[in-house]
Enzyme design. Structure first.
Site, PDB file in Angstrom:
ATOM      1  N   ASN A 160     -24.802  -8.833 -29.101  1.00  0.00           N
ATOM      2  CA  ASN A 160     -23.534  -9.371 -29.597  1.00  0.00           C
ATOM      3  C   ASN A 160     -22.376  -8.409 -29.359  1.00  0.00           C
ATOM      4  OD1 ASN A 160     -21.749 -11.166 -31.172  1.00  0.00           O
ATOM      5  ND2 ASN A 160     -21.885  -9.569 -32.737  1.00  0.00           N
TER       6      ASN A 160
ATOM      7  N   HIS B 150     -20.384 -15.249 -32.802  1.00  0.00           N
ATOM      8  CA  HIS B 150     -19.535 -16.403 -32.504  1.00  0.00           C
ATOM      9  C   HIS B 150     -20.045 -17.169 -31.283  1.00  0.00           C
ATOM     10  CE1 HIS B 150     -16.727 -14.111 -34.995  1.00  0.00           C
ATOM     11  NE2 HIS B 150     -15.916 -15.166 -35.034  1.00  0.00           N
TER      12      HIS B 150
END
Length: 303
Positions: A161, A129
């Site tokens: 991440n 994201h």
């Protein structure tokens, strides 16, 4: 000792910062940032001339305005150019659960330029994201909006991440404890790496057929303001898209904002004059350190 030389807006791009990131996580060395440059308006796609009589070829930057963010999408790379957020103590509140949301293709992007779910299947990369799901707990719509693939880019999972990048996201959210308004722009970078005596931009493309570019780096540029202070705090960070040891200090990825602008071809917060008294370094106002896995602790112990 093997060293990765990471090039940010350096000599090929007209000056900037070159910093060396050691595999041992030592503090990088840096060359001073470029001088300020004049900012000029970008001309529109005016087709009222003989050369573009039959159409404007682009590039087209798809702009989207969603519940918790604004974004620009790159049709060639199938990644966001940037995603912009405004965070406050109040708008971070909510109970929406990411477990109820699913990744989805963005139907607002023309099919031939769209990132696809199948591109990520067995790619070895996480769907990372740019506007984090944890920033959008306000309601289900806000949460769902963060799962459009136009808000996503391929990221190394373990050590990035799921770890260092997640800790940086928590750091940005926690800035709302010190500032009344926090503005954050995140996005991918594709930076050269020196091989021998030459520089090359090398990145993987995932999908079958290949469709989505894998960024070499990611950036976050932050502007923060306290209501009772006249000056803004500004900070910029560029991180390599690879496993990063938690012992690596966040300040080792801190760069002058102009360096990221030159590398990305973007301008950030250009309505804020960059001079003493108007802006101050973010890390002079708050301690720029990460509390790793804090987001996991908060998930286990919600308020």
């Amino acid at each position: 000792m093997h060293r990765i030389i990471t090039f940010v807006a350096g000599t090929v791009l007209g000056g900037g910062v070159i910093y060396a990131v050691s595999r041992t996580g030592k503090q990088p060395t840096a060359v001073p940032a470029p001088m300020q440059f004049e900012r000029r308006a970008v001309p529109g796609d005016n087709t009222d001339n003989e050369f573009l009589k039959h159409g404007y070829p682009g590039p087209v930057s798809d702009f989207m305005l969603r519940s918790r963010y604004a974004a620009s999408y790159n049709r060639a790379l199938r990644n966001p150019n940037w995603v912009a957020e405004h965070l406050t103590r109040d708008n971070l509140k909510g109970t929406a659960d990411r477990a109820n949301s699913e990744f989805k293709e963005d139907k607002d992007i023309p099919p031939m330029f769209r990132a696809l779910l199948k591109d990520y299947y067995r790619s070895g990369f996480d769907r990372g994201h740019m506007c984090p799901a944890a920033d959008a707990k306000k309601d289900t719509e806000s949460m769902n909006d963060t799962f459009f693939l136009s808000n996503i880019a391929p990221q190394v999972g373990k050590g990035f991440n799921r770890n260092y990048w997640a800790s940086l996201e928590t750091f940005v959210r926690d800035l709302t404890k010190s500032f009344d308004d926090v503005y954050c722009i995140s996005g991918p970078l594709y930076l050269p790496e020196k091989q021998g005596d030459k520089w090359f931009v090398n990145y993987e493309v995932i999908g079958d057929p290949p469709n989505v570019a894998v960024p070499t780096h990611f950036f976050k540029v932050i502007l923060a303001k306290r209501n009772n202070e006249p000056a803004f705090a500004i900070g910029a960070f560029a991180l390599p898209n690879k496993e990063i040891d938690n012992s690596t200090p966040l300040t080792s990825f801190s760069l002058p904002i102009e360096s990221i602008e030159k590398a990305a071809g973007l301008t950030f917060f250009d309505k804020v004059e960059r001079k003493v008294g108007v802006v101050a370094p973010l890390c002079s106002k708050v301690q720029c350190t990460l509390e790793h896995d804090a987001w996991k602790k908060k998930k286990r112990n919600p308020k």
